[in-house]
Design an enzyme around this catalytic site. Structure first.
Site: not given
Lengths: 344, 282
Positions: A133-135, A137, A157
């Protein structure tokens, strides 16, 4: 308005800190290393309906992973668990000044790899599913490119991939970052304070985020349930761990400034990251109205990834809306589950 | 005597000239600023005075010191100079922000007039706040996206960080004679602990791999996966990655030779060569 305020004060005074708890989906700590804790969520479906391959969630180093489990009716994690997934989550903890020297090598080749190995060993599996998720990811992409053999399916994501890609409106963070000397900041401060990072995020829209938001709070302050939603979000936003200095420096320099993730010359420790090595099935979930990670930044993955089974899943929400909006609540977890089920 | 007077007057002129020059240029900058150029012009104006300061009093802080306290004096002088640069950068940042604020008022008035013209005047304080915050964000966003802002913000952060580094050096110097560890000493200790922790982890991993190869320990995940597959492992307490009981001497020596031929990596006393080498416990 005065009546609303008075009732609001009354509602607030009836609440305590304990009422504003986040991350309440039942879980247990199964592995610990330094400040990292690996949690496993308690399963709620019967054995036969359980997904055979567990999912490991890798969240960003910025902020806490609780946004994926904010409250009972706004929880990506709870939804995944309810759909029969065996969910693990890496909680990075709160780096202190003693962790100033931690590098991305320690996070990716160390912590993530050890957690993946632990889960593989526990389940007797060669491969597991990874959800970044985010960083987290971007970090998951690095991991999946180095340890291809250990990841069965990769879900990313709202993950930045091409850090120089711009949305309809160019992002402020890269613009400001172009003149910031990250090495000097780390030398002067050691770790990068979570509050400083938070202040930076607030400065993207200072008046909407520091004034208007609290004026709008008057509308919901009478309703305890809505007020608790608001307060839980506040809890998540301002519960910001510091960033380990070396890891922050490497992320700013190699990812933000030099955009090495897509160039194939990013080094994590002594391991080279090449996205063409990411050959497992990939699901790329991104938010169409994301002001932090513009959609073109995430979508760039298609161009560089080596997988022949690549799926994009756009959502008409913002960055935070990806976790808490009604649309995402209703559809995101089932979409991920369905995609994983088809590749079980 | 006349020569001395000339020398004095000459020096006075050198000191006064930069200040005179900046005073002469002040009305021009002020005029442009008042005509609506705002922050950028005011930044140029303050720079005039900082330049005058640098050419006159500022050079004093750059003078090399002499005697017993010269090292401390130099650190203090550098600290003062870096503080002065940080203050200058902060002033420039604030001037730019002031520019953004003046834009807010203009924007609010413009939007209020547009609404009034459309027959939708502001009717409550909340409407006014909403309009005001929207206008303020627009005005600030315009400034935030400018190259000028990125430069001024970057300079502010850079000078402030440089000041923090000098400040730490001065505090370290002052604390040297107290009984309190300094930030630099703590950083050094933390770095040593971090590096040792990495080495211990690498050794433990190597040990596990050797055990797995020799069949003496737990099988690695990859080898166990082909045997009994478990989808629901039993609950167990969190496994801590801490130091396991020390390995047997024979096995440890094997690893020492195979994995880390340089045996000093095994010594916890690596960083203090003066400490006599001790035998590791079995």
């Amino acid at each position: 308005m005065n009546q609303k305020l008075l009732k609001g004060v009354q509602t607030l005074s009836n609440l305590t800190h304990e009422d504003v708890q986040v991350g309440q989906t039942p879980k247990e700590a199964v592995y610990q290393e330094d400040k990292l804790v690996l949690y496993r969520y308690r399963r709620v479906v019967e054995e036969s309906k359980l997904f055979k391959v567990p999912v490991l969630i890798c969240y960003a180093l910025v902020n806490r992973p609780n946004v994926a489990d904010l409250q009972e009716n706004r929880s990506l994690i709870r939804n995944l668990v309810n759909l029969g997934m065996d969910v693990y989550l890496m909680d990075w903890g709160y780096p202190s000044r003693a962790d100033r020297w931690l590098t991305l090598d320690d996070y990716i080749n160390g912590y993530i790899n050890n957690c993946v190995d632990f889960i593989r060993e526990q389940h007797g599996l060669d491969q597991i599913n990874l959800l970044g998720i985010c960083q987290g990811g971007s970090m998951s992409l690095c991991y999946a490119s180095i340890y291809t053999e250990k990841i069965k399916n990769l879900v990313v994501m709202v993950a930045p991939v091409d850090f120089h890609a711009q949305g309809k409106k160019p992002g402020l963070i890269p613009h400001w970052g172009s003149n910031l000397d990250a090495a000097l900041m780390v030398k002067a401060m050691g770790n990068i304070s979570g509050d400083l990072m938070n202040f930076g995020f607030l400065m993207l829209q200072p008046f909407a985020l520091m004034i208007q938001k609290y004026v709008d709070m008057i509308d919901i302050v009478e309703d305890e349930a809505q007020l608790l939603n608001f307060l839980r979000m506040e809890e998540w936003i301002f519960d910001s761990p510091d960033l380990a200095g070396e890891a922050y420096l490497q992320f700013v320099r190699d990812f933000f400034q030099d955009n090495r993730l897509i160039k194939g010359d990013l080094m994590i420790g002594d391991r080279r990251v090449n996205l063409s090595n990411v050959t497992m099935p990939v699901l790329n979930v991104f938010a169409e109205k994301d002001h932090l990670v513009p959609p073109p930044s995430s979508q760039a993955l298609q161009k560089y990834v080596g997988s022949k089974d690549y799926t994009e899943s756009p959502w008409p929400v913002g960055h935070i809306g990806m976790y808490v909006s009604r649309k995402a609540q209703e559809g995101l977890a089932p979409a991920i589950a369905e995609w994983l089920k088809a590749r079980a | 005597m006349v020569d001395l007077w000339r020398l004095y007057m000459g020096h006075l002129q050198t000191v006064a000239q930069p200040w005179m020059k900046s005073w002469q240029q002040t009305p021009g900058h002020l005029g442009v600023a008042m005509a609506g150029e705002g922050g950028s012009e005011l930044i140029d104006l303050t720079r005039l005075y900082w330049n005058a300061y640098d050419q006159t009093m500022g050079s004093i802080t750059g003078m090399p010191g002499v005697g017993f306290t010269r090292e401390l004096e130099e650190k203090l002088a550098k600290g003062f100079a870096s503080w002065q640069q940080a203050v200058q950068a902060m002033n420039e940042y604030q001037l730019l922000m002031a520019d953004a604020w003046s834009g807010v008022h203009e924007q609010v008035l413009r939007e209020m007039m547009t609404l009034a013209e459309q027959g939708k005047p502001i009717q409550s304080i909340r409407d006014l706040v909403k309009l005001w915050t929207g206008a303020a964000d627009k005005s600030f966003d315009e400034i935030f996206r400018s190259e000028k802002y990125a430069q001024v913000q970057g300079a502010f952060v850079r000078t402030y960080m440089e000041y923090r580094i000098h400040e730490q050096q001065i505090v370290d110097e002052m604390m040297k004679y107290s009984h309190i560890p300094t930030r630099t000493e703590m950083d050094e200790a933390h770095r040593n602990i971090y590096e040792l922790r990495r080495e211990v982890k690498a050794l433990k991993k190597a040990l596990r791999e050797t055990e797995a190869t020799n069949g003496t320990g737990k099988k690695a995940a990859s080898s166990s996966s082909s045997s009994s597959k478990k989808s629901t492992p039993p609950a167990r307490p969190p496994r801590r990655c801490s130091l396991n009981p020390p390995p047997r001497r024979k096995l440890r020596n094997k690893i020492r030779k195979e994995v880390y031929p340089c045996s000093r990596f095994l010594s916890p006393f690596r960083y203090d060569r003066r400490t006599p080498r001790k035998k590791l416990p079995n």
